[in-house]
Design a protein around this motif. Sequence first.
Motif, PDB file in Angstrom:
ATOM      1  N   LYS A  89      32.126 -62.382  46.054  1.00  0.00           N
ATOM      2  CA  LYS A  89      31.760 -62.110  47.621  1.00  0.00           C
ATOM      3  C   LYS A  89      32.955 -62.468  48.545  1.00  0.00           C
ATOM      4  N   ALA A  90      33.906 -62.954  47.852  1.00  0.00           N
ATOM      5  CA  ALA A  90      35.108 -63.027  48.875  1.00  0.00           C
ATOM      6  C   ALA A  90      35.630 -61.873  48.885  1.00  0.00           C
ATOM      7  N   ASN A  91      35.293 -60.802  47.958  1.00  0.00           N
ATOM      8  CA  ASN A  91      36.065 -59.613  48.070  1.00  0.00           C
ATOM      9  C   ASN A  91      35.504 -58.922  48.987  1.00  0.00           C
ATOM     10  N   ILE A  92      34.480 -59.266  49.404  1.00  0.00           N
ATOM     11  CA  ILE A  92      33.543 -58.197  50.461  1.00  0.00           C
ATOM     12  C   ILE A  92      34.177 -58.481  51.688  1.00  0.00           C
ATOM     13  N   ASN A  93      34.495 -57.247  52.499  1.00  0.00           N
ATOM     14  CA  ASN A  93      35.060 -57.254  53.899  1.00  0.00           C
ATOM     15  C   ASN A  93      33.894 -57.207  54.686  1.00  0.00           C
ATOM     16  N   LEU A  94      33.423 -58.381  55.275  1.00  0.00           N
ATOM     17  CA  LEU A  94      32.352 -58.475  56.120  1.00  0.00           C
ATOM     18  C   LEU A  94      32.466 -57.711  57.315  1.00  0.00           C
ATOM     19  N   GLN A  95      33.712 -57.850  57.856  1.00  0.00           N
ATOM     20  CA  GLN A  95      33.962 -57.198  59.204  1.00  0.00           C
ATOM     21  C   GLN A  95      33.401 -55.454  59.176  1.00  0.00           C
ATOM     22  N   ASN A  96      33.537 -55.015  58.018  1.00  0.00           N
ATOM     23  CA  ASN A  96      33.218 -53.450  57.975  1.00  0.00           C
ATOM     24  C   ASN A  96      31.804 -53.384  57.736  1.00  0.00           C
ATOM     25  N   ASP A  97      31.048 -54.523  57.526  1.00  0.00           N
ATOM     26  CA  ASP A  97      29.563 -54.358  57.297  1.00  0.00           C
ATOM     27  C   ASP A  97      28.773 -53.779  58.484  1.00  0.00           C
ATOM     28  N   PRO A  98      27.874 -52.725  58.446  1.00  0.00           N
ATOM     29  CA  PRO A  98      27.455 -52.337  59.608  1.00  0.00           C
ATOM     30  C   PRO A  98      26.604 -53.312  60.284  1.00  0.00           C
ATOM     31  N   ILE A  99      25.940 -54.434  59.604  1.00  0.00           N
ATOM     32  CA  ILE A  99      24.990 -55.289  60.036  1.00  0.00           C
ATOM     33  C   ILE A  99      25.963 -56.078  60.826  1.00  0.00           C
ATOM     34  N   ILE A 100      27.256 -56.460  60.616  1.00  0.00           N
ATOM     35  CA  ILE A 100      28.070 -57.500  61.385  1.00  0.00           C
ATOM     36  C   ILE A 100      28.747 -56.703  62.432  1.00  0.00           C
ATOM     37  N   GLN A 101      28.896 -55.422  62.420  1.00  0.00           N
ATOM     38  CA  GLN A 101      29.475 -54.686  63.412  1.00  0.00           C
ATOM     39  C   GLN A 101      28.247 -54.281  64.594  1.00  0.00           C
ATOM     40  N   LYS A 102      27.007 -54.530  64.339  1.00  0.00           N
ATOM     41  CA  LYS A 102      26.099 -54.362  65.071  1.00  0.00           C
ATOM     42  C   LYS A 102      25.569 -55.879  65.753  1.00  0.00           C
ATOM     43  N   TYR A 103      25.471 -56.861  64.959  1.00  0.00           N
ATOM     44  CA  TYR A 103      24.898 -58.044  65.274  1.00  0.00           C
ATOM     45  C   TYR A 103      25.850 -59.168  65.397  1.00  0.00           C
ATOM     46  N   GLY A 104      27.018 -58.854  64.824  1.00  0.00           N
ATOM     47  CA  GLY A 104      28.142 -60.066  64.819  1.00  0.00           C
ATOM     48  C   GLY A 104      27.838 -61.007  63.736  1.00  0.00           C
ATOM     49  N   CYS A 105      28.387 -62.132  63.785  1.00  0.00           N
ATOM     50  CA  CYS A 105      28.304 -62.998  62.537  1.00  0.00           C
ATOM     51  C   CYS A 105      27.303 -64.136  62.797  1.00  0.00           C
ATOM     52  N   LYS A 106      26.990 -64.411  64.010  1.00  0.00           N
ATOM     53  CA  LYS A 106      26.126 -65.712  64.433  1.00  0.00           C
ATOM     54  C   LYS A 106      24.690 -65.094  64.287  1.00  0.00           C
ATOM     55  N   LYS A 107      23.976 -66.183  64.160  1.00  0.00           N
ATOM     56  CA  LYS A 107      22.397 -65.899  64.261  1.00  0.00           C
ATOM     57  C   LYS A 107      22.112 -65.540  65.512  1.00  0.00           C
ATOM     58  N   VAL A 108      21.054 -64.532  65.456  1.00  0.00           N
ATOM     59  CA  VAL A 108      20.572 -63.895  66.628  1.00  0.00           C
ATOM     60  C   VAL A 108      19.050 -64.481  66.918  1.00  0.00           C
ATOM     61  N   GLY A 109      18.604 -64.126  68.229  1.00  0.00           N
ATOM     62  CA  GLY A 109      17.151 -64.455  68.591  1.00  0.00           C
ATOM     63  C   GLY A 109      16.119 -63.276  68.289  1.00  0.00           C
ATOM     64  N   LEU A 110      15.013 -63.417  68.378  1.00  0.00           N
ATOM     65  CA  LEU A 110      14.137 -62.363  68.317  1.00  0.00           C
ATOM     66  C   LEU A 110      14.393 -61.196  69.091  1.00  0.00           C
ATOM     67  N   THR A 111      14.687 -61.475  70.361  1.00  0.00           N
ATOM     68  CA  THR A 111      14.860 -60.628  71.333  1.00  0.00           C
ATOM     69  C   THR A 111      15.857 -59.687  70.996  1.00  0.00           C
ATOM     70  N   ARG A 112      16.846 -60.059  70.417  1.00  0.00           N
ATOM     71  CA  ARG A 112      18.234 -59.444  70.106  1.00  0.00           C
ATOM     72  C   ARG A 112      17.563 -58.164  69.079  1.00  0.00           C
ATOM     73  N   CYS A 113      16.643 -58.662  68.207  1.00  0.00           N
ATOM     74  CA  CYS A 113      16.427 -57.859  67.154  1.00  0.00           C
ATOM     75  C   CYS A 113      15.350 -56.597  67.589  1.00  0.00           C
ATOM     76  N   ILE A 114      14.761 -56.648  68.723  1.00  0.00           N
ATOM     77  CA  ILE A 114      13.657 -55.738  69.513  1.00  0.00           C
ATOM     78  C   ILE A 114      14.616 -54.439  69.703  1.00  0.00           C
ATOM     79  N   LEU A 115      14.133 -53.243  69.160  1.00  0.00           N
ATOM     80  CA  LEU A 115      14.712 -51.866  69.709  1.00  0.00           C
ATOM     81  C   LEU A 115      14.648 -51.642  71.131  1.00  0.00           C
ATOM     82  N   THR A 116      15.886 -51.478  71.786  1.00  0.00           N
ATOM     83  CA  THR A 116      15.758 -50.992  73.072  1.00  0.00           C
ATOM     84  C   THR A 116      15.075 -49.540  73.359  1.00  0.00           C
ATOM     85  N   LYS A 117      14.898 -49.270  74.548  1.00  0.00           N
ATOM     86  CA  LYS A 117      14.276 -48.011  74.821  1.00  0.00           C
ATOM     87  C   LYS A 117      14.940 -46.712  74.232  1.00  0.00           C
ATOM     88  N   GLU A 118      16.407 -46.888  74.419  1.00  0.00           N
ATOM     89  CA  GLU A 118      17.202 -46.020  74.165  1.00  0.00           C
ATOM     90  C   GLU A 118      17.252 -45.829  72.428  1.00  0.00           C
TER      91      GLU A 118
END
Length: 770
Positions: free
Chosen positions: A167-196
Amino acid sequence: MEPEKERTGRQPKKGRKRRQAPNKVVGPAESMRAGWDLEERQPEAKGTRLSTILFAKNCEVTHGQLCELLKYAVLGKSSIPKPSWCQLFHQNHLNNVGVFVLQGMSQLHFYRFYLEFGFLRKAFRHKFVLPPPSSNFLANTIGLQKKQTTGDLPKMMEGSLPSASSKANINLQNDPIIQKYGCKKVGLTRCILTKEEMKTFNFPLQGFPDCENFVPTKCNGSITDNSPLFGLDCEICFTSKGRELTRISLVAEGGCCVMDELVKPDNKILDYLTSFSGITKKILNPVTTKLKDVQRQLKALLPPDAVLVGHSLDLDLRALKMIHPYVIDTSVLYVREQGRRFKLKFLAKAILGPDRVGHDATEDARTTLELARYFLNYGPKKIAELNLEGLASHPEVQAAGQEPRNATEIVQRPKTSVLECLDSMGQKLLFLARETDAGEIPSSRNCQTIKCLSNKEVLENARVEIPLFPFSIVQFSFEPFSPIFTEKMNERMRMKWTEMSTVYAGPFSKNCNLRALKRLFKSFGPIQSMTLVLETHQPHLCIQYEVLEAAQLAIESLDGILVESTSIKVQRPVTELTLDCDILVNELERDSENQGTIYLSGVSETFKENLLQQSNLFLGLEAVILPKDLKSGKQKKYCFLKFKSFDSAQRALNILTGNDWKLKGRHALTPRHLHAWLRGLPPESKRPSGIRVIPPPLEQQALQTLKMDHPKIAAWCWGRKIEKLYHSLCPGTLCLILLPGTKSTHGSLSGLGLMGIKDEEESTTGSLCS
C-alpha cells in the motif's frame, strides 16, 4: 398485415460479423403506431433493415441518441439498450458502419439546394433534424467525454492484487477519489450530486425538455448530514415505447425493504430482459400495478429531506419518470480514472465481501446503501488505499459475477464511447479528415487517423480505406457561408415555402358566398389566412395554407372548375421563388422519405379508431401521424398515413377518397422533420418589391459566377461525389450522412441527418434514382 417480401441479405464478410442481436422489433413513437400486433409485422427477411419510422420528439435526434445507434450497431447484444429513436432489425447481419460528416453544412443548405442534392434525397429514406453542434460535434456523436483522452481509453491497469505491504507504493495523491474529496472524511451533503453534476450525468431535472411529463417527488426539505438515506433500484424491460419499469425496490437506511412492487408497463413488452431482472411474462401477467401507482406511493413514502442512493441512479429515475433533487450515485461516488465507472458487482465484492454479488433489485438497493455508508464511515483515504483500479485488473475479482464488459457496462454506463465498444470487439475505427480537423478524435490504439491536405484527398483515401475497416468516420470540411448570406438564405427559404403554400383563386362574382368558399378551400387542409383581393376587375381570393399538400391539392382539384357558372383559375403566385415550383413539387413527391406516405384532409377525432376497425382494408400500414395544435393540444383535421410501399399507399388513397370515407387526399410532399424545421424558421420579412434585373454589362459576369463558384454548383458536385463514395461501400453497410449545422456568435443553424443501409436503400429506391 401484408408480409414484407423477403430480401436477399448478403452474409457479412468473414471476421467482421457482429454479435447476435435479438430479432424483436422495437416499437414506434408516441401517437404514431396504428396499433397492429408487432409480432405480425416482424420482417421475414434476414438482411439488416432500418424501420421506416423514426420516433424522435419533434423529429430531432440528439448527438447522444446518435451515439446510442452507433454503439448498438457495433455490439448489438440483447443486453445493450436498443436505440430509443429508431429500429435496427437483424443487426448481426450488419457488415460495416460508415459516417460521412459534411462539416459546415446544415439543414438550411440541404433544402436551399434540394434539387442539386439529387442522390441524397432519393437514396436515403430516413432523415432527421440534428440540434446545432457543440464545440466538439464528433466527440459527442461517438460518446467521448470532454476530459477523456483516448490514448489508453479502454486499457485496464496491469498488476496483481496488492497486499497490505504494497500500500505504501500507491500514490494516493493521484487517486481520483482523493483529488475529488481530499483525504479527510466527508459528510453526507458533500456526497450529494450537485445540479451541475446531475446535468452532466443525465439525471432528469425540472424544466428540461425531455422531462416534461416527469413527476417530482416533492422532497424540498433542508438537507443535513443527518438526512435519511434510501436505497433505490429498478428493473426495466423494453416495450414499444422504449424502456419501461417492471419492478421497484426501496430500502430504508436500516436495511428494511419499505417498497417492493412489480409494475405492469403501459405498452406492449418486446423484451423482458429476464437475464438481468429475472422477470418473465408469467410473473408480470397477473400484475395490475401501474407506473402512476408507484409514483404516488413513492411520493407518500419519502420524507421531505430524503436522499436517494443507487448505482447509475439516473436510469432508475428515468424508468420511474420522476425527478428527485437529492441523490448519491455510487457509480459516481467511487470515482474512477478517465470518467469510467466501476460496476456494482465489483464494488460489492471488493468492499463489502464476496457474498454480495447477486442481482436482485432489493439486494442491489441494500448494497448501494452499504457502499454509501462505508464511504461516509471510513472516508476517501481508506477507499484510495484499497487501490480499486488495481483490484479491477485482478482476474479473481473480475471473475466474481462479471458480466460481459460490452454488455453490462453499456447498460449501466450511458457515457460509454463507440471506441470502447469497438475495442471490446477487437476492432478499430478509421477516421479520415483534413489535417486541421484530425484532432477532433485523438489518436489511440484502436483509432486509425489519416490526415489529408484537402477534401479531394479525403475522398480519394476514403474509397480505398473504408472497405478495410468495420467502422469509418469520414469528415469533409466546407467554409461556412457569411452571416449576411446565411440570414438571406433563411429569409428566402421562408418566403419560398410560404409562396408555395399560397394559392390565388378567381374570378368570383361580386355577390359570391364567402362563407361557402371558405368551407370549400378549408376542405383541402388547414388555412393560415384567407384574404379577399379587390384590386382586380372581379374579386379573387388569396389563401395561404399551413401545409404544402393542402395548397397542391386545392390547385389539382379546383383549377378550371365552375363556381356560380364562372370558370375559376387556382394557381400559385408567380415570383422568382416559385418559377421552379412544379419541378420542386415533383421531386418532393419522389423523395424516398415521402414514398408510401399519403396526406388526408377532413379527418375526424374518431378517424384512427375507424381506421383500426377496418384494418383489413389497409394492408401495409405502418404509422398514423396525427398532428396536434401546439397551443390547444387538439387534433388537427388532417393526417399522414405511412405505408410499407407506394402501391399499398395508392390502394389506401383510392379507398379513403372514395364514396365511403369521403376524404380529400394525395401523396405526401413534406416529411415530418421538414414541418418541424419550417415552424422554427425566423418570421418572414416584407418581400422586396419588383423584379431584380441584372444590368447588361454584368450579365456575362453573373453567368460565369453561376458556372464556376455558385453554391448550387458546389452542392451538385459534392452530391455526386458522395454518391460515388456510397456506391464504393460494401453491401450491408449502415451509412449516415451528417450535416452537423453551424453555431456562431451570429446565431445557430440546426443540422440534418440522413441514414440507410446500402442493400435496403438500393432495393427500395432503385426505381426512384433511375
